[in-house]
Design an enzyme around this catalytic site. Structure first.
Site, PDB file in Angstrom:
ATOM      1  CE  LYS A 188      -1.395  -0.603   4.482  1.00  0.00           C
ATOM      2  NZ  LYS A 188      -1.704  -1.817   4.485  1.00  0.00           N
TER       3      LYS A 188
ATOM      4  NE  ARG B 128      -4.572  -1.002   9.325  1.00  0.00           N
ATOM      5  CZ  ARG B 128      -3.271  -0.326   9.140  1.00  0.00           C
ATOM      6  NH1 ARG B 128      -3.518   0.524   8.674  1.00  0.00           N
ATOM      7  NH2 ARG B 128      -2.580  -1.237   8.637  1.00  0.00           N
TER       8      ARG B 128
ATOM      9  NE  ARG C 263       6.997  -3.225   6.016  1.00  0.00           N
ATOM     10  CZ  ARG C 263       5.682  -3.068   5.597  1.00  0.00           C
ATOM     11  NH1 ARG C 263       5.418  -2.724   4.822  1.00  0.00           N
ATOM     12  NH2 ARG C 263       4.985  -3.006   7.183  1.00  0.00           N
TER      13      ARG C 263
ATOM     14  NE  ARG D 150       6.447  -0.523  10.505  1.00  0.00           N
ATOM     15  CZ  ARG D 150       5.136  -0.333   9.137  1.00  0.00           C
ATOM     16  NH1 ARG D 150       5.152   0.144   8.576  1.00  0.00           N
ATOM     17  NH2 ARG D 150       3.865  -1.130   9.623  1.00  0.00           N
TER      18      ARG D 150
ATOM     19  NE  ARG E  78       1.528  -4.354  11.198  1.00  0.00           N
ATOM     20  CZ  ARG E  78       2.090  -4.213  10.448  1.00  0.00           C
ATOM     21  NH1 ARG E  78       3.501  -4.447  10.519  1.00  0.00           N
ATOM     22  NH2 ARG E  78       1.680  -3.097   9.070  1.00  0.00           N
TER      23      ARG E  78
HETATM   24  P1  AMP Z   1       0.659   0.271   8.748  1.00  0.00           P
HETATM   25  O1  AMP Z   1       1.505   1.394   8.710  1.00  0.00           O
HETATM   26  O2  AMP Z   1      -0.908   1.341   7.658  1.00  0.00           O
HETATM   27  O3  AMP Z   1       0.868  -0.561   8.192  1.00  0.00           O
HETATM   28  O4  AMP Z   1       0.263   0.845   9.915  1.00  0.00           O
HETATM   29  C1  AMP Z   1       0.881   0.893  11.411  1.00  0.00           C
HETATM   30  C2  AMP Z   1      -0.148   0.292  12.511  1.00  0.00           C
HETATM   31  O5  AMP Z   1      -0.536   1.756  13.203  1.00  0.00           O
HETATM   32  C3  AMP Z   1      -1.141  -0.021  12.782  1.00  0.00           C
HETATM   33  O6  AMP Z   1      -0.955  -2.012  12.609  1.00  0.00           O
HETATM   34  C4  AMP Z   1      -1.902  -0.068  13.522  1.00  0.00           C
HETATM   35  O7  AMP Z   1      -2.135  -0.512  14.674  1.00  0.00           O
HETATM   36  C5  AMP Z   1      -1.850   1.018  13.126  1.00  0.00           C
HETATM   37  N1  AMP Z   1      -2.633   2.045  11.838  1.00  0.00           N
HETATM   38  C6  AMP Z   1      -2.737   2.696  10.778  1.00  0.00           C
HETATM   39  N2  AMP Z   1      -3.549   2.927  10.652  1.00  0.00           N
HETATM   40  C7  AMP Z   1      -4.787   2.851  10.974  1.00  0.00           C
HETATM   41  C8  AMP Z   1      -6.220   2.964  11.431  1.00  0.00           C
HETATM   42  N3  AMP Z   1      -6.917   3.651  10.278  1.00  0.00           N
HETATM   43  N4  AMP Z   1      -7.130   2.770  12.696  1.00  0.00           N
HETATM   44  C9  AMP Z   1      -6.435   2.169  14.089  1.00  0.00           C
HETATM   45  N5  AMP Z   1      -4.693   1.729  13.557  1.00  0.00           N
HETATM   46  C10 AMP Z   1      -4.730   2.070  12.522  1.00  0.00           C
END
Ligand code: AMP
Length: 217
Positions: free
Chosen positions: A13, A88, A127, A160, A171
């Site tokens: 993404k 999400r 990654r 990460r 996740r």
């Molecule tokens: P990402 O970088 O999009 O994979 O986001 C990393 C982490 O941030 C996710 O695993 C969630 O814990 C949190 N997070 C990111 N976006 C959201 C969202 N829209 N709602 C809730 N938690 C989020």
């Protein structure tokens, strides 16, 4: 153009969002990046968010929706935006539709990057991200020129914390339990575009651009 990108963790993404943002000259808004920046800077928001992120859980809506809704009001979002990692859940998607309606605009479509769980697990172990500028690499599919060093800013690459195998599984569960339901939400309103996520970034990009052209006629 206003759209969201949906995908399992590690589906690409963020990578596709960065490329599209450049190509379409739109701001790229990643809630995950906003949280990571706050964690790095040790803010109150960062401390709260990290309690959830480090377990692979979603950050509660009262925090997430608030930061997103403020960001959407920034002047650079006037002519469009790409949302990466938001919404999400169905609640977040409804919230987004309502906020945009209140602003007299609407979401054009949701782009889903489809990758199997098996491939996600393979990808996540490779990654790496730059600890300074956040640029994303992969040890096999998009390596740096010098191992472990960012091509752009020459800072160190790290993994990460939430990319460890145990948290990735959590996740993925969150994705299947909550986020996958968004596909029906957008499909039912005729706004879903699906693209298969490939290992080679450029191949996925090509297919994404082709799908957007077809969708926009
Ligand atoms: P990402 O970088 O999009 O994979 O986001 C990393 C982490 O941030 C996710 O695993 C969630 O814990 C949190 N997070 C990111 N976006 C959201 C969202 N829209 N709602 C809730 N938690 C989020």
């Amino acid at each position: 153009m206003r759209f969201v990108i949906i995908g399992a963790p590690g589906a690409g993404k963020g990578t596709q969002a960065v490329l599209l943002a450049e190509k379409l000259n739109l701001p790229h808004i990643s809630t995950g990046d906003i949280f990571r920046l706050n964690i790095k800077n040790g803010t109150k928001l960062g401390k709260k968010a990290s309690e959830y992120i480090e377990k692979g859980l979603l950050v509660p809506d009262d925090i997430t929706v608030d930061i997103l809704s403020k960001r959407l009001e920034d002047p650079d979002c006037k002519n469009g935006f790409i949302l990466d990692g938001f919404p999400r859940t169905i609640d977040q998607a409804e919230y987004l539709d309502n906020q945009l309606k209140g602003m007299g605009i609407s979401l054009d479509f949701a782009l889903y990057i489809d990758v199997s769980d098996e491939n996600i697990i393979k990808r996540m172990s490779g990654r790496r991200v730059c600890e300074s500028c956040g640029k994303v690499y992969h040890v096999i599919y998009s390596p740096t020129k010098v191992e472990g060093v960012c091509d752009d800013c020459e800072s160190r690459l790290i993994q990460r914390e939430d990319d460890s195998q145990e948290i990735v599984m959590s996740r993925l569960r969150t994705f299947h339990d909550l986020t996958e339901k968004l596909l029906d939400y957008y499909r039912m309103t005729g706004r879903l575009i699906v693209v298969k996520g490939r290992e080679v970034i450029e191949m996925t990009s090509k297919e994404v651009l082709k799908a957007l052209e077809v969708y926009n006629g």
